[in-house]
Design an enzyme around this catalytic site. Structure first.
Site, PDB file in Angstrom:
ATOM      1  N   LYS A   1     -10.698  -0.873 -10.105  1.00  0.00           N
ATOM      2  CA  LYS A   1     -11.944  -0.459  -9.458  1.00  0.00           C
ATOM      3  C   LYS A   1     -13.178  -0.693 -10.346  1.00  0.00           C
ATOM      4  CE  LYS A   1      -9.777   3.015  -6.430  1.00  0.00           C
ATOM      5  NZ  LYS A   1      -9.782   4.445  -5.996  1.00  0.00           N
TER       6      LYS A   1
ATOM      7  N   TYR B   1     -11.114   0.782   3.381  1.00  0.00           N
ATOM      8  CA  TYR B   1     -10.823   2.224   3.323  1.00  0.00           C
ATOM      9  C   TYR B   1     -11.052   2.906   4.683  1.00  0.00           C
ATOM     10  CZ  TYR B   1      -9.971   2.819  -1.726  1.00  0.00           C
ATOM     11  OH  TYR B   1      -9.420   2.806  -2.981  1.00  0.00           O
TER      12      TYR B   1
ATOM     13  N   ASN C   1     -11.780   6.531 -10.208  1.00  0.00           N
ATOM     14  CA  ASN C   1     -10.469   6.740 -10.821  1.00  0.00           C
ATOM     15  C   ASN C   1      -9.731   5.437 -11.150  1.00  0.00           C
ATOM     16  OD1 ASN C   1      -9.814   6.051  -8.242  1.00  0.00           O
ATOM     17  ND2 ASN C   1      -8.710   7.930  -7.741  1.00  0.00           N
TER      18      ASN C   1
ATOM     19  N   HIS D   1      -6.558   1.471  -7.540  1.00  0.00           N
ATOM     20  CA  HIS D   1      -5.984   1.747  -6.219  1.00  0.00           C
ATOM     21  C   HIS D   1      -4.599   1.144  -6.192  1.00  0.00           C
ATOM     22  CE1 HIS D   1      -5.149   1.613  -1.904  1.00  0.00           C
ATOM     23  NE2 HIS D   1      -4.760   0.362  -2.113  1.00  0.00           N
TER      24      HIS D   1
ATOM     25  N   GLU E   1      -2.679  -4.640   3.153  1.00  0.00           N
ATOM     26  CA  GLU E   1      -3.702  -4.767   2.115  1.00  0.00           C
ATOM     27  C   GLU E   1      -3.613  -6.114   1.402  1.00  0.00           C
ATOM     28  OE1 GLU E   1      -3.958   0.068   1.475  1.00  0.00           O
ATOM     29  OE2 GLU E   1      -3.238  -1.158  -0.187  1.00  0.00           O
TER      30      GLU E   1
HETATM   31  P1  ATP Z   1      -6.125   4.937  -3.731  1.00  0.00           P
HETATM   32  O1  ATP Z   1      -5.948   4.935  -2.227  1.00  0.00           O
HETATM   33  O2  ATP Z   1      -7.477   4.484  -4.188  1.00  0.00           O
HETATM   34  O3  ATP Z   1      -4.991   4.267  -4.428  1.00  0.00           O
HETATM   35  P2  ATP Z   1      -5.061   7.584  -3.786  1.00  0.00           P
HETATM   36  O4  ATP Z   1      -4.059   7.080  -2.805  1.00  0.00           O
HETATM   37  O5  ATP Z   1      -4.560   8.254  -5.034  1.00  0.00           O
HETATM   38  O6  ATP Z   1      -6.037   6.453  -4.242  1.00  0.00           O
HETATM   39  P3  ATP Z   1      -6.529   8.658  -1.544  1.00  0.00           P
HETATM   40  O7  ATP Z   1      -6.324  10.049  -1.078  1.00  0.00           O
HETATM   41  O8  ATP Z   1      -5.947   7.535  -0.756  1.00  0.00           O
HETATM   42  O9  ATP Z   1      -6.055   8.592  -3.063  1.00  0.00           O
HETATM   43  O10 ATP Z   1      -8.109   8.446  -1.686  1.00  0.00           O
HETATM   44  C1  ATP Z   1      -8.645   7.156  -1.788  1.00  0.00           C
HETATM   45  C2  ATP Z   1      -9.722   7.144  -2.831  1.00  0.00           C
HETATM   46  O11 ATP Z   1     -10.819   7.931  -2.378  1.00  0.00           O
HETATM   47  C3  ATP Z   1      -9.349   7.772  -4.181  1.00  0.00           C
HETATM   48  O12 ATP Z   1      -8.653   6.907  -5.042  1.00  0.00           O
HETATM   49  C4  ATP Z   1     -10.701   8.120  -4.745  1.00  0.00           C
HETATM   50  O13 ATP Z   1     -11.354   6.976  -5.294  1.00  0.00           O
HETATM   51  C5  ATP Z   1     -11.459   8.555  -3.490  1.00  0.00           C
HETATM   52  N1  ATP Z   1     -11.365  10.012  -3.335  1.00  0.00           N
HETATM   53  C6  ATP Z   1     -10.282  10.726  -2.952  1.00  0.00           C
HETATM   54  N2  ATP Z   1     -10.553  12.049  -2.917  1.00  0.00           N
HETATM   55  C7  ATP Z   1     -11.853  12.173  -3.305  1.00  0.00           C
HETATM   56  C8  ATP Z   1     -12.739  13.274  -3.474  1.00  0.00           C
HETATM   57  N3  ATP Z   1     -12.343  14.527  -3.257  1.00  0.00           N
HETATM   58  N4  ATP Z   1     -14.009  13.006  -3.874  1.00  0.00           N
HETATM   59  C9  ATP Z   1     -14.429  11.743  -4.082  1.00  0.00           C
HETATM   60  N5  ATP Z   1     -13.648  10.657  -3.939  1.00  0.00           N
HETATM   61  C10 ATP Z   1     -12.372  10.856  -3.564  1.00  0.00           C
HETATM   62 MG    MG Z   2      -4.572   5.952  -1.029  1.00  0.00          MG
END
Ligand code: ATP
Ligand code: MG
Length: 137
Positions: free
Chosen positions: A9, A49, A112, A115, A126
């Site tokens: 990211k 997303y 974070n 992804h 994807e």
């Molecule tokens: P990713 O899909 O990016 O691999 P993930 O599966 O661990 O991450 P998801 O729940 O799918 O997490 O959320 C997608 C992304 O949205 C997260 O990686 C993060 O960048 C963002 N995100 C998730 N929760 C929050 C939050 N509470 N506040 C801000 N951003 C968030």
């Molecule tokens: Mg996810």
């Protein structure tokens, strides 16, 4: 061998962490079989997303994903989807196990660093969103 889709990211590419993160994948037995650096538009990030469109952080997430280049990747290995999720660590770096990418590099729950696809169906979708058949060897 299974394949999964991964993104390094913007927070990580900006801090020049592509190689450090790739070293974690390779150390875990994941092979980088496709990789490209691209700068998404906010609309492209939003389409990727779309599953999170109703979440309160959606707009912030799309802005962030379009804020700087990303590295889109396909990782291959035995149980690659689960293995990648393990190496990534929990979504919120405060909850991520020591040694995981997010524990070491992530800045916040939003920024974070990586992804990773969460299931075979999403991995296939994807990968197809970012890579053409010609780019997958
Ligand atoms: P990713 O899909 O990016 O691999 P993930 O599966 O661990 O991450 P998801 O729940 O799918 O997490 O959320 C997608 C992304 O949205 C997260 O990686 C993060 O960048 C963002 N995100 C998730 N929760 C929050 C939050 N509470 N506040 C801000 N951003 C968030
Ligand atoms: Mg996810």
């Amino acid at each position: 061998l299974e394949r999964t889709f991964s993104i390094i990211k913007p927070d990580a590419t900006k801090r020049n962490l592509t190689g450090a993160i790739n070293a974690k994948f390779e150390a875990a037995g994941l092979r980088i079989v496709a990789q490209k650096r691209i700068h998404l538009t906010k609309a492209q990030a939003g389409a990727f997303y779309a599953v999170h469109a109703e979440r309160p952080f959606y707009d912030e997430l799309c802005e962030f994903m379009a804020s700087a280049p990303i590295v889109a990747q396909v990782l291959e290995g035995e149980g690659a989807i689960a293995k990648n999720r393990e190496v990534m660590g929990a979504t919120n770096p405060a909850d991520a196990d020591a040694g995981t990418i997010r524990a070491e590099f992530a800045q916040s729950v939003g920024e974070n660093s990586v992804h990773g696809s969460d299931a075979p169906e999403t991995a296939a979708e994807e990968i197809a969103y970012f890579f053409s058949g010609l780019e997958l060897v």
